[in-house]
Design an enzyme around this catalytic site. Structure first.
Site, PDB file in Angstrom:
ATOM      1  N   ALA A 112       9.377 -24.122   3.566  1.00  0.00           N
ATOM      2  CA  ALA A 112       8.578 -25.318   3.258  1.00  0.00           C
ATOM      3  C   ALA A 112       7.439 -25.396   4.263  1.00  0.00           C
ATOM      4  O   ALA A 112       7.670 -25.648   5.449  1.00  0.00           O
ATOM      5  CB  ALA A 112       9.460 -26.562   3.340  1.00  0.00           C
ATOM      6  N   VAL A 125       1.749 -20.627  10.627  1.00  0.00           N
ATOM      7  CA  VAL A 125       3.063 -20.079  10.970  1.00  0.00           C
ATOM      8  C   VAL A 125       3.794 -19.591   9.719  1.00  0.00           C
ATOM      9  O   VAL A 125       4.332 -18.478   9.693  1.00  0.00           O
ATOM     10  CB  VAL A 125       3.918 -21.133  11.720  1.00  0.00           C
ATOM     11  CG1 VAL A 125       5.294 -20.580  12.036  1.00  0.00           C
ATOM     12  CG2 VAL A 125       3.213 -21.581  12.992  1.00  0.00           C
ATOM     13  N   GLU A 167      14.227 -22.669  17.839  1.00  0.00           N
ATOM     14  CA  GLU A 167      13.625 -22.000  18.997  1.00  0.00           C
ATOM     15  C   GLU A 167      12.122 -22.255  19.091  1.00  0.00           C
ATOM     16  O   GLU A 167      11.573 -22.401  20.188  1.00  0.00           O
ATOM     17  CB  GLU A 167      13.896 -20.493  18.910  1.00  0.00           C
ATOM     18  CG  GLU A 167      13.509 -19.704  20.144  1.00  0.00           C
ATOM     19  CD  GLU A 167      14.264 -20.175  21.382  1.00  0.00           C
ATOM     20  OE1 GLU A 167      13.660 -20.952  22.137  1.00  0.00           O
ATOM     21  OE2 GLU A 167      15.421 -19.781  21.578  1.00  0.00           O
ATOM     22  N   LYS A 211       8.688 -32.129  23.732  1.00  0.00           N
ATOM     23  CA  LYS A 211       9.413 -30.891  24.044  1.00  0.00           C
ATOM     24  C   LYS A 211      10.402 -31.136  25.183  1.00  0.00           C
ATOM     25  O   LYS A 211      11.547 -30.677  25.138  1.00  0.00           O
ATOM     26  CB  LYS A 211       8.413 -29.793  24.416  1.00  0.00           C
ATOM     27  CG  LYS A 211       7.514 -29.409  23.236  1.00  0.00           C
ATOM     28  CD  LYS A 211       6.314 -28.582  23.698  1.00  0.00           C
ATOM     29  CE  LYS A 211       5.420 -28.201  22.534  1.00  0.00           C
ATOM     30  NZ  LYS A 211       4.106 -27.660  22.989  1.00  0.00           N
TER      31      LYS A 211
END
Lengths: 439, 439
Positions: free
Chosen positions: A10, A15, A131, A207
């Site tokens: 999706a 990327v 990751e 993050k």
């Protein structure tokens, strides 16, 4: 050879398109390494007609991520849309509820809903891998969640925003202003048109909140982070830091203290000869200090289509290499049901070294007053530098103080006391100092 | 909660004793993280009576590792004895043949028999984990074998021997000779009484051969490595390197070339402002350059009982978190049956920059002769430094040449030609230059 691992993707931005290209071009190698082929059987994106230069003929097209997650013939749902809410959140949750493995690069979603999603994944015995969500291609999630099992982490910190590190590096190397470097970063595509999410530290904070949970086994607390961006760092600060043997980096730091977990994102002075001080430009770095392993530092690309796709592919490969229902890797390092509540350490009780830059009127007694304010708050000084203002004016001068380890509260009180005097010719600059433990 | 994972440990030296202590002291945390308790049910070591300060009362004692591997009631056989042959080799093979998972820190065994052992593990569908065998606590095996799946690696290199890095760091920082630093390292326990295995590069070579296989999917070839130790590095080399903007490190480097894989261990000049150049003392670092991820550098403790035990524990935890027979992670990254034969690139065809230090008689025409030897071999020079000998003698002087990228063969021919002349006052020193790609 076992059945193919069927993957639904999706989001087909930079990327997503890179991921499709890699899975297609390395089909043979992946099948050998993973023990089974990896096939992209379903995709969805905003615009079906756009030419992305990738072959999607063997993948079923879905109009929405929710539909793909609910209906596609897949084993793994890969979410590369982004956003803490909306379609990304709904489709990831639906996929997990359906018993699909999920791979995502979505830090905002994890910061907002990671614990809830981990709980579902663990109930369904599926993997939720992410990751790519922190520090791009650097395998820091795997290190914290797998390699460091059994370790008690004391501190995790890092350079996790390429935009900020690029700007700070350029300021130092070229002697340019923050505004000039930001404009350059925007021209080169390293910074958004609205850069505030990056330069004010919010991206790093997202993050950091994920790393904090992996490191300390506490619930994710993205809103409990002390936040200070880099927009008020001047070239004068950078030069003063260099003179004293430091470099300035935007760090995210999470640290175990006696009163709770400290999470903070702020410009930080690190010793010039430390390894992390050499991490320049858009490169990221994450350090973990733990009691058994010691210190571990990982350096690599924090963003970029290919580097991020590589991390996503590693996550998919981990799923391909394990049998259905066989994995018990806790999503957040600690099983969701066993995460401790997050207890925030107050920033006022933060202990560390401080760099304080004061612009003062060139009058008799000023230095004595500053020294008195420091002494009154029990702050002991490591170094004191006094210099003429760079513009050559002789009515104001710059005084730089570097403290030994002291309490944030004491520094704030001392600075407030100095501000109450009449000799300041500008807002005081306070930058925290962070020292790596081993290298 | 599932049944406990039963672990048998062969070898109770520093690492083994540390591992026992950690597994006992963190039993609760490990059980939560791994979803099942980890229990040490069997042990063996050379001396049963020795007091190691650890509680072994709940573990069955075996007199030999072979007996433990064959008969103990365990799921995982942990080999911490060391040695490429003998008891360690026999017991690891027996454990795998019996269908037990194996965790080992034994680089010599893996270098010698890794492919054979991987084949057995894969036939039996058990895991053979060896994170601690290369670079101690740095999770480089996991990164190469899992995170980088799908990447084509072009180069892997690193500082993998703490003894050598300690000596080189001390020489640089304190201006001491190699012999003095070695003696100091021995006094501090960083170097063995017979240090040749470390300082001549053999230890690095063992580790490199394992990384080469993981990086390039070729059979392990520990005997096909160009080897040069650090014992002939002088303080003069280190100072000359510093003047030219370099530091000297003992690197292991494996690189894909057109004619095969280059494996080499030698003193190397790295740019002073590169990240790896800052890795000082006993700390290790490994860098991997690959086509999708880009460059990844990991820095951490390369040795030490606790750091090594941490890596071993991570390997055990990975087994605890997976179901029996469910794992298909290829031991060496590529399934043993699919490893390509190792094809060695000849060192003579190595291409790179070179540092050449010549001590020559102070005579007219010497410089012209050297320049002619370089030109005759098509070597173009990046820099030339000429200086008086540090001892103040005016009959000899030092000439330092730094070449642009050139062939090793050309450099050897040029140096041979220079040696054939009569003006050399000492053996020429040749040090290769290595440049990190990204940082």
């Amino acid at each position: 050879m076992t059945d193919a691992l069927k993957v639904g993707i999706a989001g087909l931005g930079t990327v997503g398109a890179s991921l499709v290209r890699i899975i297609h071009s390395r089909a043979n190698e992946l099948a050998i390494t993973c023990g089974r082929p990896i096939e992209i059987t379903a995709v969805t994106a905003r615009d079906k007609s756009r030419d992305r230069g990738i072959d999607l003929s063997r993948a079923a097209w879905f109009d929405t991520a929710e539909a793909l997650a609910a209906e596609a013939d897949i084993d793994v749902f890969v979410e590369l849309m982004g956003g803490a809410e909306g379609s990304a959140a709904r489709s990831v949750e639906a996929a997990l509820q359906r018993g699909l493995h999920v791979v995502t690069a979505n830090k905002a979603l994890l910061a907002a809903s990671g614990v809830k999603l981990a709980r579902i994944a663990e109930e369904k015995s599926v993997l939720l891998n992410f990751e790519a969500a922190v520090a791009g291609g650097i395998p820091v999630i795997k290190a914290l969640r797998e390699s460091l099992t059994g370790n008690t982490v004391s501190r995790v910190y890092g350079i996790m925003n390429g935009t900020c590190n690029y700007i700070l590096t350029r300021m130092e190397k070229e002697g340019l202003s923050f505004a000039d470097c930001l404009a350059e970063a925007q021209r080169l595509g390293y910074a958004e048109a609205d850069p505030s999410f990056d330069i004010e530290g919010n991206d790093t904070a997202h993050k950091l909140s994920i790393l904090t949970t992996l490191a300390f086994g506490t619930e994710i607390a993205p809103d409990e982070i002390y936040l200070e961006g880099i927009s008020n760092i001047t070239i004068e600060d950078i030069h003063a830091a260099a003179d004293l043997g430091y470099r300035i980096k935007l760090l995210g730091v999470a640290q175990r203290t006696e009163t709770g977990i400290e999470q903070r994102v702020h410009p930080t002075m690190v010793p010039r000869d430390s390894v992390i001080a050499q991490v320049d430009g858009v490169t990221n770095a994450v350090a973990v200090e733990s009691d058994i392993l010691g210190e571990l530092l990982m350096v690599g690309p924090g963003a970029g289509g290919d580097a991020t796709a590589s991390a996503v592919l590693g996550d998919i490969a981990d799923i391909a290499k394990s049998s259905p229902g066989a994995q018990r890797v806790p999503v957040l390092g600690t099983p969701a049901a066993s995460l401790a509540p997050y207890r925030r350490a107050q920033m006022r009780s933060h202990e560390g070294g401080y760099f304080i830059r004061l612009t003062v009127a060139d009058r008799t007694g000023v230095f004595a007053s500053i020294a008195a304010c420091m002494a009154a708050n029990n702050i002991s000084l490591e170094s004191i530098v006094q210099r003429a203002k760079p513009d050559g004016s002789d009515t104001a001068k710059t005084i730089i103080l570097v403290t030994h380890a002291t309490m944030e509260d004491s520094v704030r009180k001392a600075v407030d006391a100095i501000k109450a005097e009449s000799y300041l010719a500008g807002e005081p600059q306070v930058i925290r100092i962070e020292r790596p433990k081993a290298f």
